[in-house]
Design a protein around this motif. Sequence first.
Motif, PDB file in Angstrom:
ATOM      1  N   ASP A  18      64.070  49.255  12.993  1.00 50.55           N
ATOM      2  CA  ASP A  18      63.302  49.999  13.999  1.00 50.55           C
ATOM      3  C   ASP A  18      61.899  49.462  14.218  1.00 50.55           C
ATOM      4  OD1 ASP A  18      65.389  51.902  14.607  1.00 50.55           O
ATOM      5  OD2 ASP A  18      64.983  52.802  12.654  1.00 50.55           O
ATOM      6  N   GLU A  19      61.594  48.299  13.669  1.00 44.27           N
ATOM      7  CA  GLU A  19      60.339  47.630  13.979  1.00 44.27           C
ATOM      8  C   GLU A  19      60.560  46.666  15.142  1.00 44.27           C
ATOM      9  OE1 GLU A  19      58.995  45.844  10.355  1.00 44.27           O
ATOM     10  OE2 GLU A  19      58.273  47.735   9.532  1.00 44.27           O
ATOM     11  N   PRO A  20      59.507  46.337  15.894  1.00 44.06           N
ATOM     12  CA  PRO A  20      59.694  45.534  17.109  1.00 44.06           C
ATOM     13  C   PRO A  20      59.891  44.039  16.832  1.00 44.06           C
ATOM     14  CG  PRO A  20      57.382  46.075  16.815  1.00 44.06           C
ATOM     15  CD  PRO A  20      58.116  46.825  15.753  1.00 44.06           C
ATOM     16  N   ILE A  21      60.636  43.414  17.744  1.00 44.41           N
ATOM     17  CA  ILE A  21      60.764  41.956  17.777  1.00 44.41           C
ATOM     18  C   ILE A  21      59.813  41.447  18.852  1.00 44.41           C
ATOM     19  CG2 ILE A  21      62.287  40.009  18.291  1.00 44.41           C
ATOM     20  CD1 ILE A  21      64.655  41.834  17.513  1.00 44.41           C
ATOM     21  N   PRO A  22      58.825  40.627  18.510  1.00 45.74           N
ATOM     22  CA  PRO A  22      57.927  40.096  19.543  1.00 45.74           C
ATOM     23  C   PRO A  22      58.665  39.126  20.457  1.00 45.74           C
ATOM     24  CG  PRO A  22      57.471  39.075  17.420  1.00 45.74           C
ATOM     25  CD  PRO A  22      58.476  40.148  17.164  1.00 45.74           C
ATOM     26  N   SER A  23      58.384  39.211  21.747  1.00 41.47           N
ATOM     27  CA  SER A  23      59.093  38.361  22.704  1.00 41.47           C
ATOM     28  C   SER A  23      58.485  36.964  22.810  1.00 41.47           C
ATOM     29  CB  SER A  23      59.089  39.022  24.080  1.00 41.47           C
ATOM     30  OG  SER A  23      57.758  39.170  24.557  1.00 41.47           O
ATOM     31  N   HIS A  24      57.221  36.817  22.396  1.00 45.01           N
ATOM     32  CA  HIS A  24      56.530  35.521  22.532  1.00 45.01           C
ATOM     33  C   HIS A  24      56.740  34.960  23.939  1.00 45.01           C
ATOM     34  CE1 HIS A  24      55.393  35.046  18.283  1.00 45.01           C
ATOM     35  NE2 HIS A  24      56.579  35.557  17.981  1.00 45.01           N
ATOM     36  N   SER A  25      56.495  35.809  24.942  1.00 43.50           N
ATOM     37  CA  SER A  25      56.806  35.439  26.319  1.00 43.50           C
ATOM     38  C   SER A  25      55.970  34.272  26.837  1.00 43.50           C
ATOM     39  CB  SER A  25      56.615  36.653  27.237  1.00 43.50           C
ATOM     40  OG  SER A  25      55.295  37.171  27.129  1.00 43.50           O
ATOM     41  N   ASP A  26      54.852  33.977  26.167  1.00 47.24           N
ATOM     42  CA  ASP A  26      54.056  32.815  26.572  1.00 47.24           C
ATOM     43  C   ASP A  26      54.718  31.501  26.175  1.00 47.24           C
ATOM     44  OD1 ASP A  26      53.710  33.498  23.879  1.00 47.24           O
ATOM     45  OD2 ASP A  26      51.747  32.518  23.766  1.00 47.24           O
ATOM     46  N   LEU A  27      55.688  31.581  25.265  1.00 45.82           N
ATOM     47  CA  LEU A  27      56.335  30.389  24.728  1.00 45.82           C
ATOM     48  C   LEU A  27      57.842  30.392  24.962  1.00 45.82           C
ATOM     49  CD1 LEU A  27      55.922  27.822  22.905  1.00 45.82           C
ATOM     50  CD2 LEU A  27      56.279  29.310  20.929  1.00 45.82           C
ATOM     51  N   VAL A  28      58.426  31.570  25.084  1.00 45.13           N
ATOM     52  CA  VAL A  28      59.886  31.717  25.071  1.00 45.13           C
ATOM     53  C   VAL A  28      60.376  32.284  26.399  1.00 45.13           C
ATOM     54  CG1 VAL A  28      61.845  32.776  23.899  1.00 45.13           C
ATOM     55  CG2 VAL A  28      59.819  32.123  22.584  1.00 45.13           C
ATOM     56  N   ASP A  29      61.374  31.644  26.998  1.00 41.46           N
ATOM     57  CA  ASP A  29      62.001  32.176  28.209  1.00 41.46           C
ATOM     58  C   ASP A  29      63.492  32.452  28.011  1.00 41.46           C
ATOM     59  OD1 ASP A  29      63.295  29.700  28.305  1.00 41.46           O
ATOM     60  OD2 ASP A  29      62.188  28.970  30.050  1.00 41.46           O
ATOM     61  N   SER A  30      63.985  32.274  26.785  1.00 40.48           N
ATOM     62  CA  SER A  30      65.415  32.470  26.508  1.00 40.48           C
ATOM     63  C   SER A  30      65.575  33.016  25.094  1.00 40.48           C
ATOM     64  CB  SER A  30      66.185  31.162  26.689  1.00 40.48           C
ATOM     65  OG  SER A  30      65.500  30.078  26.070  1.00 40.48           O
ATOM     66  N   LEU A  31      65.191  34.282  24.929  1.00 47.84           N
ATOM     67  CA  LEU A  31      65.205  34.938  23.620  1.00 47.84           C
ATOM     68  C   LEU A  31      66.617  35.430  23.321  1.00 47.84           C
ATOM     69  CD1 LEU A  31      63.257  35.907  21.316  1.00 47.84           C
ATOM     70  CD2 LEU A  31      63.177  38.096  22.517  1.00 47.84           C
ATOM     71  N   ASP A  32      67.130  35.085  22.149  1.00 50.32           N
ATOM     72  CA  ASP A  32      68.523  35.390  21.821  1.00 50.32           C
ATOM     73  C   ASP A  32      68.621  36.100  20.476  1.00 50.32           C
ATOM     74  OD1 ASP A  32      71.218  35.441  22.377  1.00 50.32           O
ATOM     75  OD2 ASP A  32      71.435  33.267  22.550  1.00 50.32           O
ATOM     76  N   TYR A  33      69.763  36.722  20.246  1.00 48.55           N
ATOM     77  CA  TYR A  33      70.067  37.479  19.031  1.00 48.55           C
ATOM     78  C   TYR A  33      71.253  36.819  18.330  1.00 48.55           C
ATOM     79  CZ  TYR A  33      73.605  38.868  22.322  1.00 48.55           C
ATOM     80  OH  TYR A  33      74.615  38.811  23.244  1.00 48.55           O
ATOM     81  N   GLU A  34      71.346  36.987  17.017  1.00 52.59           N
ATOM     82  CA  GLU A  34      72.490  36.505  16.240  1.00 52.59           C
ATOM     83  C   GLU A  34      72.669  37.413  15.032  1.00 52.59           C
ATOM     84  OE1 GLU A  34      72.208  32.395  15.144  1.00 52.59           O
ATOM     85  OE2 GLU A  34      72.234  31.675  17.215  1.00 52.59           O
TER      86      GLU A  34
END
Length: 297
Positions: A128-144
């Motif tokens: 329940d803690e957040p995952i940072p999107s790092h939107s300044d660096l990442v345009d394709s954030l994925d889960y596994e």
Amino acid sequence: MKLVTYEAGGRKSLGVMSRDGQWIYPLKAAGMDYTDMMEIIKGLGESEKELLEHISGMDPYSLEGAARIDEVKILSPIERPEQDIICLGLNYLEHAKESARYKEEDFGGKREQPVYFSKRVNETVGPDEPIPSHSDLVDSLDYEAELAVIIGKDAKNVKKEEVKNYIFGYTIVNDVSARNVQNAHKQWYFGKSLDGFTPLGPCILTVESVDYPPKLAIQSKVNGELRQNSNTDQMIFDIDFIVSQLSQGMTLKAGTIISTGTPAGAGMGFIPPRFLKSGDEVECIIEEIGILRNRVE
């Protein structure tokens, strides 16, 4: 038996979950003074395990400090691993196929040897803690969604048939990945090691708690939609092979976390890809262990 790190009344504690999953019993109720989960992994004796197993089945009103699970905050079981996490890439056949398709590469349908890499983790992310999107660096954030194996004692030159004796337990890892970063660098280390890219938890399931080798359903959901749906018995290289091979010439220290790979259904596997965006809720679910839930910032 499920061991947890949790916070209650502003204080961090270690505990064992009741068998019905509704209560947390502090280890201090059993007279144990461990200060963090790594100490437990390295030092918990067989008699202590038996005592905790007994306590997990007791009436919560008979134990001082017992708390309902909805009244505490469950934290990552291992907040600061002592070493980088060892990861396996492409360890489920269908995921290997979808990865090759995404990268427009050929895949011959066989894998002669495991693909190992490491994931830098300064601090894990709890349930329940957040995952940072790092939107300044990442345009394709994925889960596994991945099953993680935790080594319980130093392992060196271990035979396959002896591997179980070196395992402390299991937990869930969400191997969050920046696909554009990993592809730009032609390797996985940087794109999987950004701050906040290692959700871990919600507990450690001890090795004795399930049949060995574990054959556990593994899933992921995004905003409630089922994305990954497989079983850990579908791994190309199983736990015995992985630990035995890695221990040949390399000591696996107690507390080492090995993430065993993810099944098909990651965002990059869809046509077109379905990557995470801010506000998405990701659930990684493994049978017997629980649900690791996080939201993207």
